[in-house]
Design a protein around this motif. Structure first.
Motif, PDB file in Angstrom:
ATOM      1  N   ASP A   9     -44.397 -92.493 -46.451  1.00  0.00           N
ATOM      2  CA  ASP A   9     -43.380 -91.579 -46.955  1.00  0.00           C
ATOM      3  C   ASP A   9     -42.751 -90.776 -45.821  1.00  0.00           C
ATOM      4  OD1 ASP A   9     -42.220 -90.413 -49.535  1.00  0.00           O
ATOM      5  OD2 ASP A   9     -42.884 -88.603 -48.488  1.00  0.00           O
ATOM      6  N   GLU A  10     -43.579 -90.394 -44.861  1.00  0.00           N
ATOM      7  CA  GLU A  10     -43.083 -89.591 -43.731  1.00  0.00           C
ATOM      8  C   GLU A  10     -42.095 -90.369 -42.869  1.00  0.00           C
ATOM      9  OE1 GLU A  10     -44.858 -87.253 -39.813  1.00  0.00           O
ATOM     10  OE2 GLU A  10     -46.189 -87.731 -41.494  1.00  0.00           O
ATOM     11  N   ARG A  63     -38.768 -91.163 -44.920  1.00  0.00           N
ATOM     12  CA  ARG A  63     -37.851 -90.032 -45.084  1.00  0.00           C
ATOM     13  C   ARG A  63     -37.421 -89.451 -43.738  1.00  0.00           C
ATOM     14  NH1 ARG A  63     -37.637 -88.803 -50.371  1.00  0.00           N
ATOM     15  NH2 ARG A  63     -39.405 -89.419 -51.686  1.00  0.00           N
ATOM     16  N   GLY A  64     -38.376 -89.317 -42.834  1.00  0.00           N
ATOM     17  CA  GLY A  64     -38.072 -88.697 -41.542  1.00  0.00           C
ATOM     18  C   GLY A  64     -37.141 -89.552 -40.690  1.00  0.00           C
TER      19      GLY A  64
END
Length: 332
Positions: free
Chosen positions: A230-231, A234-235
């Protein structure tokens, strides 16, 4: 006498099991168009080979029964092609051609002509038209073969697809070779092919279940990997890369492809394509609301989709509405 009974049993077995498998496909909770096409294909072949079996052992069957069985041949070619087309569309996350219904309507139209000119009144026409029906079947097999060749996809996911295609080819070859073999060969070919296909189907299902059994992560490790995924998604907005694949994503989180795939499939309950497309659709929704001047093609491109058809299909699948209706509903 016993050998004749066994021959009848094996000849009819394919038709009966094909119809049972069709009922299973029609009743599945996950209603995919490809499943419907495969179910309909099994019904058509089951009717055709069932008629062959009964006619072989009872040549005095009513002509209406013979016409019904021969008419089923008209659907085998189109349904084989449509099953291949829909399965490849699902595999590549693209929309199914809008014209698929025309193939079914064409077959229904020809069957309608058969009702107008029934076998009982025009046996001469029916005796000479079967060669044309086999050519019609062959043309659709060539269309299906071309799509498979262009896709050039051979994996566990496509074993069933290839099995169904080659089974249809085998049954057609059996019927075409009837003058030098026997009329019952078509039914026996279907019995053989349906059992190979069923075996393939269940082996494929078992392979999916056991794929990661030796690499299964515990709950803590799985949550940590999901957080890492997820990091980076999104990042770094990896989903905006239209060429993003499992290998690249696994490299970004420093893990094996099989482990990443396991977590996405087992812990999130999603396919890799669905997982990525959910991020893309979320981004697209934001663009549709913030950038009202952008047309749909630009929204699709800026959201990481490499084609408009893929964008529309994914948007409808995830949100239940089209991009245009989503934008219209949010307009003040």
């Amino acid at each position: 006498m016993l050998s004749k009974q066994l021959l009848f049993l094996f000849s009819a077995l394919g038709a009966v099991n094909g119809l049972f498998l069709a009922c299973y496909l029609f009743s599945r909770r996950t209603q995919r168009l490809a499943n419907g096409m495969l179910g309909a294909l099994l019904v058509a072949v089951g009717v055709r080979t069932g008629k062959s079996t009964f006619y072989y052992f009872n040549p005095d069957l009513a002509v209406e029964f013979l016409q019904f069985g021969m008419s089923a041949c008209l659907f085998i070619g189109p349904l084989t092609y449509l099953y291949v087309h829909c399965s490849l569309a699902d595999l590549k996350q693209r929309a199914v051609s809008r014209h698929w219904r025309w193939h079914i309507l064409l077959a229904l139209l020809i069957v309608g002509l058969g009702v107008v000119f029934p076998y009982s009144a025009y046996p001469y026409i029916w005796h000479h038209v079967m060669g044309g029906v086999h050519i019609y079947w062959l043309l659709y097999l060539l269309l299906a073969g071309r799509e498979l060749w262009q896709a050039r996809v051979l994996s566990r996911q496509t074993i069933l697809l290839h099995s169904v295609f080659f089974s249809s080819c085998l049954i057609l070859a059996a019927y075409v070779s009837t003058p030098i073999t026997s009329y019952i060969v078509g039914a026996l070919s279907f019995t053989f092919s349906i059992h190979v296909t069923v075996l393939t189907f269940f082996l494929q299902s078992d392979a999916k279940k056991d794929k990661y059994q030796n690499r299964r992560l515990d709950e803590t490790e799985a949550r940590a990997l999901i957080g890492a995924l997820d990091e980076v998604m999104r990042g770094q907005q990896l989903y905006l890369n239209p060429n993003l694949n499992l290998a690249l994503l696994a490299k970004k989180v420093g893990n094996l492809q099989t482990t990443v795939s396991q977590v996405i499939n087992d812990n999130l309950g999603k396919s890799f394509n669905l997982y990525i497309n959910e991020f893309r659709i979320q981004h697209a929704q934001d663009l549709l609301l913030r950038e009202s001047h952008l047309n749909m093609e630009l929204v699709a491109e800026r959201s990481g989709f490499n084609s408009n058809s893929t964008f529309f299909a994914a948007f409808k699948k995830i949100t239940g509405q089209t991009p245009a209706s989503f934008r219209a509903a949010a307009a003040p």
